[in-house]
Write an enzyme that holds these catalytic residues in place. Structure first.
Site, PDB file in Angstrom:
ATOM      1  NE  ARG A  10      37.489  31.866  46.354  1.00 26.49           N
ATOM      2  CZ  ARG A  10      36.697  30.926  46.726  1.00 26.49           C
ATOM      3  NH1 ARG A  10      36.969  30.426  47.975  1.00 26.49           N
ATOM      4  NH2 ARG A  10      35.730  30.383  46.041  1.00 26.49           N
ATOM      5  CG  ASN A  20      42.678  29.135  39.283  1.00 26.29           C
ATOM      6  OD1 ASN A  20      42.386  30.094  38.578  1.00 26.29           O
ATOM      7  ND2 ASN A  20      42.113  29.152  40.465  1.00 26.29           N
ATOM      8  NE  ARG A  72      42.598  35.913  48.070  1.00 29.83           N
ATOM      9  CZ  ARG A  72      41.816  35.775  46.955  1.00 29.83           C
ATOM     10  NH1 ARG A  72      41.944  35.224  45.705  1.00 29.83           N
ATOM     11  NH2 ARG A  72      40.343  35.746  47.384  1.00 29.83           N
ATOM     12  CD  GLN A 104      38.180  38.806  37.789  1.00 27.36           C
ATOM     13  OE1 GLN A 104      38.875  38.244  38.593  1.00 27.36           O
ATOM     14  NE2 GLN A 104      37.187  39.425  38.223  1.00 27.36           N
ATOM     15  NE  ARG A 159      14.981  42.897  14.396  1.00 26.47           N
ATOM     16  CZ  ARG A 159      14.459  42.429  15.693  1.00 26.47           C
ATOM     17  NH1 ARG A 159      13.578  43.089  16.193  1.00 26.47           N
ATOM     18  NH2 ARG A 159      15.146  41.513  16.211  1.00 26.47           N
TER      19      ARG A 159
END
Length: 230
Positions: A10, A20, A72, A104, A159
């Site tokens: 976007r 971006n 979009r 992504q 542990r």
């Protein structure tokens, strides 16, 4: 199997404005994942889905016949719109692919080698979906309603040493793969039987803040000094 890599970006980034298109390691952030997708023969098409002319121009700086821009709709570019809404918008308009690989742009440590291996594994697996993980060696606790905590993945009385501990697979958000049919049916990026693909632990970091940017910038510079393609 025809795989379309789908990269939603976007124009209205809030955490890091214009991230971006911002230069990271000598090129725009967006270019890192684009080149990873374009670099594997398993991907037939790379779609950058955006509402921004500037992002589209930045994407098209890379000349490749597999690359497309998808505009979009405004309702799928709001702060509250889900990533799935953009995926579904594309899948409902186009039917000339069988699988969608959601990638992504905030995961620049994703490399073409990762995608090539992952997609090759998927094609042989018979699984319905696939997603990327990192393995982390942390002891996880759950907070109870009464304010106390209980261990989730180990026994404190026994542990384990790190070398004897399998750790946990944690989503790193780099990529998700599903079929177009399953996406349209479930409205979700993953469903059914899911194949994991394990990436290096450093790829846990996604760029959502300036601190994330600084960390990944250091990792990429180290890769470049070592002669690796980050």
């Amino acid at each position: 199997m025809k795989i379309t890599a789908f990269i939603p970006v976007r124009g209205g980034s809030k955490g890091i404005p214009g991230k971006n298109m911002r230069e990271l390691g000598g090129k725009p952030l967006l270019h890192w994942v684009m080149q990873a997708c374009l670099g594997t023969e398993h991907v037939d098409r790379v779609v950058v889905a955006t509402d921004s002319d500037k992002i589209a121009e930045t994407a098209l700086q890379i000349k490749n016949p597999k690359l497309e821009i998808f505009r979009r709709s405004p309702e799928n570019c709001t702060d509250t719109a889900s990533t799935e809404s953009a995926m579904l918008e594309y899948a409902e308009k186009f039917s000339d692919f069988t699988h969608m690989l959601l990638v992504q742009a905030t995961s620049p440590l994703l490399r073409k080698e990762h995608l090539h291996e992952a997609l090759g594994n998927y094609k042989k697996s018979g699984k319905d979906s696939m997603m990327s993980f990192v393995r982390q060696f942390h002891f996880v606790w759950k907070e109870e309603n009464d304010g106390s905590v209980t261990p989730v993945n180990y026994n404190p009385q026994k542990r384990p040493r790190r070398q004897d501990f399998n750790g946990l697979l944690v989503e790193n958000g780099a990529f998700y793969l599903t079929s177009r049919d399953r996406l349209l049916e479930t409205r979700c990026r993953i469903s059914g039987s899911i194949l994991p693909y394990e990436m290096p632990e450093e790829s846990y970091f996604e760029i959502d803040s300036e601190d994330d940017w600084k960390i990944i910038d250091l990792i990429i510079k180290k890769h470049q000094q070592d002669g690796k393609n980050a």
